[in-house]
Scaffold this motif. Structure first.
Motif, PDB file in Angstrom:
ATOM      1  N   ALA A 266       0.835  -1.207   0.000  1.00 45.13           N
ATOM      2  CA  ALA A 266       0.000   0.000   0.000  1.00 45.13           C
ATOM      3  C   ALA A 266       0.865   1.251   0.000  1.00 45.13           C
ATOM      4  CB  ALA A 266      -0.928  -0.019   1.216  1.00 45.13           C
ATOM      5  N   TRP A 267       1.885   1.244   0.818  1.00 45.10           N
ATOM      6  CA  TRP A 267       2.825   2.383   0.885  1.00 45.10           C
ATOM      7  C   TRP A 267       3.508   2.613  -0.463  1.00 45.10           C
ATOM      8  CZ3 TRP A 267       8.404   1.508   1.143  1.00 45.10           C
ATOM      9  CH2 TRP A 267       9.153   2.688   1.279  1.00 45.10           C
ATOM     10  N   GLY A 268       3.907   1.514  -1.104  1.00 39.78           N
ATOM     11  CA  GLY A 268       4.574   1.622  -2.396  1.00 39.78           C
ATOM     12  C   GLY A 268       3.698   2.258  -3.453  1.00 39.78           C
ATOM     13  N   GLN A 269       2.365   2.097  -3.323  1.00 37.41           N
ATOM     14  CA  GLN A 269       1.428   2.681  -4.282  1.00 37.41           C
ATOM     15  C   GLN A 269       0.875   4.015  -3.801  1.00 37.41           C
ATOM     16  OE1 GLN A 269      -1.609  -0.216  -5.141  1.00 37.41           O
ATOM     17  NE2 GLN A 269      -0.171  -1.683  -6.034  1.00 37.41           N
ATOM     18  N   GLY A 270       1.337   4.462  -2.623  1.00 35.02           N
ATOM     19  CA  GLY A 270       0.871   5.745  -2.098  1.00 35.02           C
ATOM     20  C   GLY A 270      -0.526   5.695  -1.528  1.00 35.02           C
ATOM     21  N   SER A 271      -1.043   4.490  -1.239  1.00 37.18           N
ATOM     22  CA  SER A 271      -2.401   4.342  -0.706  1.00 37.18           C
ATOM     23  C   SER A 271      -2.420   4.535   0.803  1.00 37.18           C
ATOM     24  CB  SER A 271      -2.943   2.956  -1.059  1.00 37.18           C
ATOM     25  OG  SER A 271      -4.209   2.760  -0.466  1.00 37.18           O
ATOM     26  N   ARG A 272      -3.486   5.166   1.304  1.00 36.02           N
ATOM     27  CA  ARG A 272      -3.640   5.378   2.737  1.00 36.02           C
ATOM     28  C   ARG A 272      -4.408   4.244   3.403  1.00 36.02           C
ATOM     29  NH1 ARG A 272      -0.070   9.091   4.701  1.00 36.02           N
ATOM     30  NH2 ARG A 272       0.099  10.841   3.229  1.00 36.02           N
ATOM     31  N   GLN A 273      -4.907   3.310   2.610  1.00 33.80           N
ATOM     32  CA  GLN A 273      -5.601   2.136   3.130  1.00 33.80           C
ATOM     33  C   GLN A 273      -5.023   0.878   2.499  1.00 33.80           C
ATOM     34  OE1 GLN A 273      -9.919   2.853   2.510  1.00 33.80           O
ATOM     35  NE2 GLN A 273     -10.122   2.508   4.710  1.00 33.80           N
ATOM     36  N   VAL A 274      -5.186  -0.230   3.210  1.00 34.76           N
ATOM     37  CA  VAL A 274      -4.750  -1.522   2.687  1.00 34.76           C
ATOM     38  C   VAL A 274      -5.960  -2.208   2.069  1.00 34.76           C
ATOM     39  CG1 VAL A 274      -3.795  -3.780   3.251  1.00 34.76           C
ATOM     40  CG2 VAL A 274      -2.924  -1.732   4.415  1.00 34.76           C
ATOM     41  N   ASN A 275      -5.875  -2.472   0.770  1.00 36.41           N
ATOM     42  CA  ASN A 275      -6.975  -3.083   0.032  1.00 36.41           C
ATOM     43  C   ASN A 275      -6.653  -4.528  -0.341  1.00 36.41           C
ATOM     44  OD1 ASN A 275      -8.669  -0.638  -0.194  1.00 36.41           O
ATOM     45  ND2 ASN A 275      -6.935   0.144  -1.390  1.00 36.41           N
ATOM     46  N   ARG A 276      -7.612  -5.174  -0.953  1.00 33.61           N
ATOM     47  CA  ARG A 276      -7.451  -6.585  -1.320  1.00 33.61           C
ATOM     48  C   ARG A 276      -6.244  -6.840  -2.223  1.00 33.61           C
ATOM     49  NH1 ARG A 276     -13.264  -8.486  -3.321  1.00 33.61           N
ATOM     50  NH2 ARG A 276     -13.116  -6.443  -4.318  1.00 33.61           N
ATOM     51  N   PRO A 277      -6.003  -6.022  -3.250  1.00 39.23           N
ATOM     52  CA  PRO A 277      -4.816  -6.278  -4.095  1.00 39.23           C
ATOM     53  C   PRO A 277      -3.512  -6.245  -3.301  1.00 39.23           C
ATOM     54  CG  PRO A 277      -6.322  -4.787  -5.204  1.00 39.23           C
ATOM     55  CD  PRO A 277      -6.837  -4.929  -3.811  1.00 39.23           C
ATOM     56  N   HIS A 278      -3.441  -5.388  -2.282  1.00 39.05           N
ATOM     57  CA  HIS A 278      -2.232  -5.315  -1.464  1.00 39.05           C
ATOM     58  C   HIS A 278      -2.040  -6.612  -0.683  1.00 39.05           C
ATOM     59  CE1 HIS A 278      -3.406  -0.815  -1.480  1.00 39.05           C
ATOM     60  NE2 HIS A 278      -2.563  -1.056  -2.475  1.00 39.05           N
ATOM     61  N   VAL A 279      -3.149  -7.153  -0.153  1.00 37.15           N
ATOM     62  CA  VAL A 279      -3.063  -8.399   0.603  1.00 37.15           C
ATOM     63  C   VAL A 279      -2.759  -9.567  -0.326  1.00 37.15           C
ATOM     64  CG1 VAL A 279      -4.280  -9.997   2.132  1.00 37.15           C
ATOM     65  CG2 VAL A 279      -4.615  -7.527   2.390  1.00 37.15           C
ATOM     66  N   LEU A 280      -3.366  -9.567  -1.511  1.00 38.72           N
ATOM     67  CA  LEU A 280      -3.084 -10.629  -2.481  1.00 38.72           C
ATOM     68  C   LEU A 280      -1.602 -10.649  -2.834  1.00 38.72           C
ATOM     69  CD1 LEU A 280      -6.186 -10.315  -4.815  1.00 38.72           C
ATOM     70  CD2 LEU A 280      -5.609 -12.263  -3.367  1.00 38.72           C
ATOM     71  N   SER A 281      -1.013  -9.488  -2.977  1.00 42.36           N
ATOM     72  CA  SER A 281       0.428  -9.397  -3.247  1.00 42.36           C
ATOM     73  C   SER A 281       1.223 -10.000  -2.101  1.00 42.36           C
ATOM     74  CB  SER A 281       0.819  -7.932  -3.466  1.00 42.36           C
ATOM     75  OG  SER A 281       2.215  -7.792  -3.606  1.00 42.36           O
ATOM     76  N   ALA A 282       0.787  -9.713  -0.867  1.00 38.11           N
ATOM     77  CA  ALA A 282       1.465 -10.257   0.309  1.00 38.11           C
ATOM     78  C   ALA A 282       1.340 -11.777   0.364  1.00 38.11           C
ATOM     79  CB  ALA A 282       0.878  -9.630   1.578  1.00 38.11           C
ATOM     80  N   ILE A 283       0.169 -12.287   0.009  1.00 34.52           N
ATOM     81  CA  ILE A 283      -0.058 -13.731   0.031  1.00 34.52           C
ATOM     82  C   ILE A 283       0.839 -14.438  -0.980  1.00 34.52           C
ATOM     83  CG2 ILE A 283      -1.744 -15.553  -0.431  1.00 34.52           C
ATOM     84  CD1 ILE A 283      -3.909 -13.618   0.606  1.00 34.52           C
ATOM     85  N   ARG A 284       0.924 -13.868  -2.177  1.00 32.51           N
ATOM     86  CA  ARG A 284       1.776 -14.465  -3.215  1.00 32.51           C
ATOM     87  C   ARG A 284       3.232 -14.539  -2.766  1.00 32.51           C
ATOM     88  NH1 ARG A 284      -0.797 -10.520  -6.531  1.00 32.51           N
ATOM     89  NH2 ARG A 284      -2.591 -11.369  -7.658  1.00 32.51           N
ATOM     90  N   ASP A 285       3.630 -13.591  -1.929  1.00 35.07           N
ATOM     91  CA  ASP A 285       5.016 -13.494  -1.500  1.00 35.07           C
ATOM     92  C   ASP A 285       5.292 -14.270  -0.213  1.00 35.07           C
ATOM     93  OD1 ASP A 285       7.646 -12.259  -1.937  1.00 35.07           O
ATOM     94  OD2 ASP A 285       7.258 -11.211  -0.049  1.00 35.07           O
ATOM     95  N   THR A 286       4.271 -14.985   0.283  1.00 32.63           N
ATOM     96  CA  THR A 286       4.415 -15.684   1.568  1.00 32.63           C
ATOM     97  C   THR A 286       4.109 -17.165   1.381  1.00 32.63           C
ATOM     98  OG1 THR A 286       3.706 -13.671   2.729  1.00 32.63           O
ATOM     99  CG2 THR A 286       3.718 -15.718   3.995  1.00 32.63           C
ATOM    100  N   GLU A 287       5.141 -17.957   1.342  1.00 29.27           N
ATOM    101  CA  GLU A 287       4.986 -19.388   1.041  1.00 29.27           C
ATOM    102  C   GLU A 287       4.111 -20.103   2.062  1.00 29.27           C
ATOM    103  OE1 GLU A 287       7.849 -23.288   0.216  1.00 29.27           O
ATOM    104  OE2 GLU A 287       8.719 -21.292   0.484  1.00 29.27           O
ATOM    105  N   SER A 288       4.191 -19.700   3.332  1.00 30.43           N
ATOM    106  CA  SER A 288       3.454 -20.393   4.373  1.00 30.43           C
ATOM    107  C   SER A 288       1.995 -19.978   4.465  1.00 30.43           C
ATOM    108  CB  SER A 288       4.122 -20.163   5.739  1.00 30.43           C
ATOM    109  OG  SER A 288       4.298 -18.779   5.982  1.00 30.43           O
ATOM    110  N   ALA A 289       1.576 -18.974   3.689  1.00 33.65           N
ATOM    111  CA  ALA A 289       0.172 -18.557   3.683  1.00 33.65           C
ATOM    112  C   ALA A 289      -0.661 -19.587   2.920  1.00 33.65           C
ATOM    113  CB  ALA A 289       0.037 -17.178   3.042  1.00 33.65           C
TER     114      ALA A 289
END
Length: 279
Positions: free
Chosen positions: A246-269
């Motif tokens: 979210a910070w990288g995109q300048g967003s003040r809120q965390v949205n679903r695409p931000h979490v999806l990105s985090a999930i893709r980057d987390t093998e244990s998720a």
């Protein structure tokens, strides 16, 4: 990194256990209450189990903080020790100079004397062992023998075991049935449900200095809950990575695409079928 962007004083989702961030979610609050009540009973073993990342070490540290000034504590964070080394570690934690003892018999004798001194001073003694599933079987038996030290009226030392579910399998062995029978109180930590995950995120953000509106939109919160399985450590990892996105995109809120990105980057998720449903 993103602290200034979101109005934070510090990173809210660090993985290092910090008792200031402890959330009294139902399971964890019940576990702490059981520990404190059980220790007042002054007998037997207490066992707390939970999956990796469910907050056992944080609960362990919170217990030690609660006991500060009320009991003498010995803390063993890495119990993969021989029986002799365990005795020496416990003795040193309680102020016994084990280096002056020529053998294990002398260590036990000095330790017993120290326990008697503390009992006469009205000072309870609590041995806290983290990652107890790593203890060799011979060391677990030695631990049982150590708790045989007692006066006519009370045990000289109580033991609290924190461990992963594998600890139950270890203690289930026929050879360890005597120790298993001494476990008078036990509790299993559960994962957080969706409401608790929401409270958990908000609590940690508040502790880190956040005073704005809802940072995680409902859809993002739902994704974090499902992908983490409610495991606090995974919640931390996903929330941190999502905030980075979210910070990288300048967003003040965390949205679903931000979490999806985090999930893709987390093998244990938990990912199978999850991403497809939300994309």
């Amino acid at each position: 990194m993103y602290e200034t962007h979101f109005g934070l004083q510090e990173a809210p989702f660090a993985l290092t256990p910090n008792t200031r961030y402890f959330l009294r979610a139902p399971s964890h609050a019940d576990a702490l209450e059981l520990l404190l009540v059980a220790l007042q009973e002054r007998e037997g073993f207490i066992k707390i189990t939970g999956e990796v990342g469910t907050g056992k070490t944080l609960l362990c540290r919170l217990l030690l903080n609660n006991l500060d000034g009320k009991a003498s504590t010995a803390y063993i964070p890495n119990p993969h020790l021989s029986a002799e080394t365990l005795y020496e570690a416990v003795a040193e934690e309680l102020g016994v100079d084990a280096t002056r003892c020529a053998n294990t018999h002398q260590v036990l004798k000095a330790l017993n004397q120290r326990l008697i001194e503390l009992a006469m001073a009205g000072q309870p003694v609590v041995l806290v062992i983290d990652e107890a599933q790593a203890m060799p079987e011979a060391t677990i038996e030695a631990l049982r023998l150590l708790t045989n030290l007692e006066t006519e009226r009370t045990k000289l030392m109580q033991v609290v075991l924190f461990g992963q579910p594998e600890l139950d399998a270890v203690l289930g062995k026929q050879s360890l049935r005597q120790l298993r029978q001494r476990i008078t109180f036990q509790y299993q930590l559960n994962a957080l449900d969706r409401e608790s995950v929401s409270h958990y995120l908000r609590h940690r953000l508040t502790q880190a200095g956040y005073n704005g509106g809802e940072l995680f939109v409902p859809g993002a919160l739902k994704l974090i809950t499902r992908a983490s399985g409610g495991v606090p450590r995974l919640v931390n990892i996903l929330a941190h990575k999502a905030m980075l996105a979210a910070w990288g995109q300048g967003s003040r809120q965390v949205n679903r695409p931000h979490v999806l990105s985090a999930i893709r980057d987390t093998e244990s998720a938990k990912q199978p079928g999850l991403l497809a449903r939300w994309l």
